[in-house]
Write a protein that holds these residues in place. Structure first.
Motif, PDB file in Angstrom:
ATOM      1  N   LEU A  70       0.832  -1.199   0.000  1.00  0.00           N
ATOM      2  CA  LEU A  70       0.000   0.000   0.000  1.00  0.00           C
ATOM      3  C   LEU A  70       0.872   1.256   0.000  1.00  0.00           C
ATOM      4  O   LEU A  70       1.668   1.456   0.928  1.00  0.00           O
ATOM      5  CB  LEU A  70      -0.900   0.020   1.240  1.00  0.00           C
ATOM      6  CG  LEU A  70      -2.035  -0.993   1.289  1.00  0.00           C
ATOM      7  CD1 LEU A  70      -2.719  -0.940   2.651  1.00  0.00           C
ATOM      8  CD2 LEU A  70      -3.041  -0.724   0.194  1.00  0.00           C
ATOM      9  N   GLU A 217      -2.636  -5.167  -6.045  1.00  0.00           N
ATOM     10  CA  GLU A 217      -3.126  -4.380  -7.178  1.00  0.00           C
ATOM     11  C   GLU A 217      -4.601  -4.031  -6.993  1.00  0.00           C
ATOM     12  O   GLU A 217      -5.403  -4.097  -7.930  1.00  0.00           O
ATOM     13  CB  GLU A 217      -2.899  -5.131  -8.489  1.00  0.00           C
ATOM     14  CG  GLU A 217      -1.421  -5.333  -8.808  1.00  0.00           C
ATOM     15  CD  GLU A 217      -1.208  -6.023 -10.140  1.00  0.00           C
ATOM     16  OE1 GLU A 217      -2.197  -6.499 -10.744  1.00  0.00           O
ATOM     17  OE2 GLU A 217      -0.048  -6.067 -10.586  1.00  0.00           O
ATOM     18  N   GLY A 218      -4.954  -3.689  -5.771  1.00  0.00           N
ATOM     19  CA  GLY A 218      -6.313  -3.270  -5.469  1.00  0.00           C
ATOM     20  C   GLY A 218      -7.318  -4.392  -5.334  1.00  0.00           C
ATOM     21  O   GLY A 218      -8.508  -4.140  -5.114  1.00  0.00           O
ATOM     22  N   ARG A 219      -6.866  -5.636  -5.429  1.00  0.00           N
ATOM     23  CA  ARG A 219      -7.774  -6.781  -5.370  1.00  0.00           C
ATOM     24  C   ARG A 219      -7.504  -7.596  -4.114  1.00  0.00           C
ATOM     25  O   ARG A 219      -6.365  -7.951  -3.826  1.00  0.00           O
ATOM     26  CB  ARG A 219      -7.595  -7.668  -6.606  1.00  0.00           C
ATOM     27  CG  ARG A 219      -8.532  -8.866  -6.643  1.00  0.00           C
ATOM     28  CD  ARG A 219      -8.302  -9.705  -7.884  1.00  0.00           C
ATOM     29  NE  ARG A 219      -6.982 -10.331  -7.904  1.00  0.00           N
ATOM     30  CZ  ARG A 219      -6.717 -11.480  -8.543  1.00  0.00           C
ATOM     31  NH1 ARG A 219      -7.673 -12.091  -9.212  1.00  0.00           N
ATOM     32  NH2 ARG A 219      -5.501 -11.962  -8.537  1.00  0.00           N
TER      33      ARG A 219
END
Length: 284
Positions: A70, A217-219
């Motif tokens: 992050l 990756e945001g998942r």
């Protein structure tokens, strides 16, 4: 270290411990038993417990940033840096640029001057990115060389980054497979021992699985290892490692990113390492 009156004595905190001196100013080897219930002593001990919890929480938060890759706003780092607990957790972490290239080891965070880093030439540099990237080690190229350079610099990371165990997905892996069996079959005499090991290692146990959550990756992805959910005194064994999406649907191995793969394998290996080896040797 400030001294506080406690009866006929004075007490203070020194390196996280309550210390005591008498009226003559001589420091005692221990706090007298009669001061155990003194408000000043109790207050300092409660403060010590809070500081210990705070240190653990800061370290846990930083490691969560690492495992989820992050980016952290620069303003957040400059705000928390004066706190010794935050500074200890953050100091010497590898910082990368937006392109993934290593910028250096974190040594300072100042609201006016930005980040102070030691770069790969050993020079002190300053950068002020809007977002600070503290990457998971599996994403660092030339990790072995970075580890060697860190040793030369005398780097001691409190948060596990450079010296965190990493696993890379094998090149010849069957991308359509759904699980990894490498660390399955580790036997434990009692289920409660395996559950306790999972909790001690920092993993949640839910629905009979030890769970490691990763954001990549945001998942959101969960790595899961079966640890049993029946009688706590019954024998159990570790199951295969699988990964699921936020809805609980199983992912194929080809859909698992490098961070989720590494953290899942790390969890499975750590659980398996606590197995009852004596039983395995007798069975052999």
């Amino acid at each position: 270290m400030g001294w506080v009156t406690a009866g006929d004595y004075e007490v203070a905190l020194d390196d996280g411990k309550v210390v005591c001196r008498n009226a003559a100013g001589r420091r005692l080897k221990s706090v007298p038993a009669k001061l155990a219930d003194d408000p000043a002593v109790m207050g300092l001990r409660q403060l010590t417990e809070w500081l210990e919890r705070h240190e653990r929480q800061c370290l846990a938060d930083v490691e969560r940033w690492l495992t989820r890759s992050l980016p952290v706003p620069l303003q957040v780092l400059t705000r928390v840096w004066p706190d010794p607990a935050w500074q200890a957790a953050l100091r010497d972490l590898v910082v990368t640029g937006a392109d993934g290239e290593v910028a250096g080891f974190l040594r300072d965070a100042d609201p006016e001057r930005g980040l102070g880093l030691v770069d790969l030439d050993g020079d002190t540099v300053r950068i002020a990115p809007g977002l600070v990237r503290l990457p998971h080690p599996v994403l660092l190229e030339d990790l072995a060389e970075l580890r060697e350079f860190a040793v030369e610099l005398g780097v001691e990371q409190k948060a596990a980054q450079l010296f965190r165990e990493v696993w890379h997905r094998p090149a010849g892996l069957d991308a359509d497979a759904a699980q990894v069996e490498e660390y399955a079959g580790g036997t434990f005499k009692e289920l409660r021992f395996l559950h306790g090991r999972a909790t001690q290692l920092g993993y949640r146990v839910r629905g009979g699985h030890a769970v490691c959550s990763v954001l990549e990756e945001g998942r959101g992805i969960e790595a899961r290892v079966w640890v049993g959910d029946f009688d706590g005194y019954s024998e159990t064994e570790t199951g295969p490692l699988v990964w699921t999406d936020p809805a609980g649907r199983a992912l194929k191995l080809g859909q698992v990113g490098p961070v989720a793969w590494s953290e899942g394998m790390r969890m499975a290996a750590a659980l398996y390492a606590g197995r009852d080896i004596e039983d395995e040797e007798r069975a052999a």
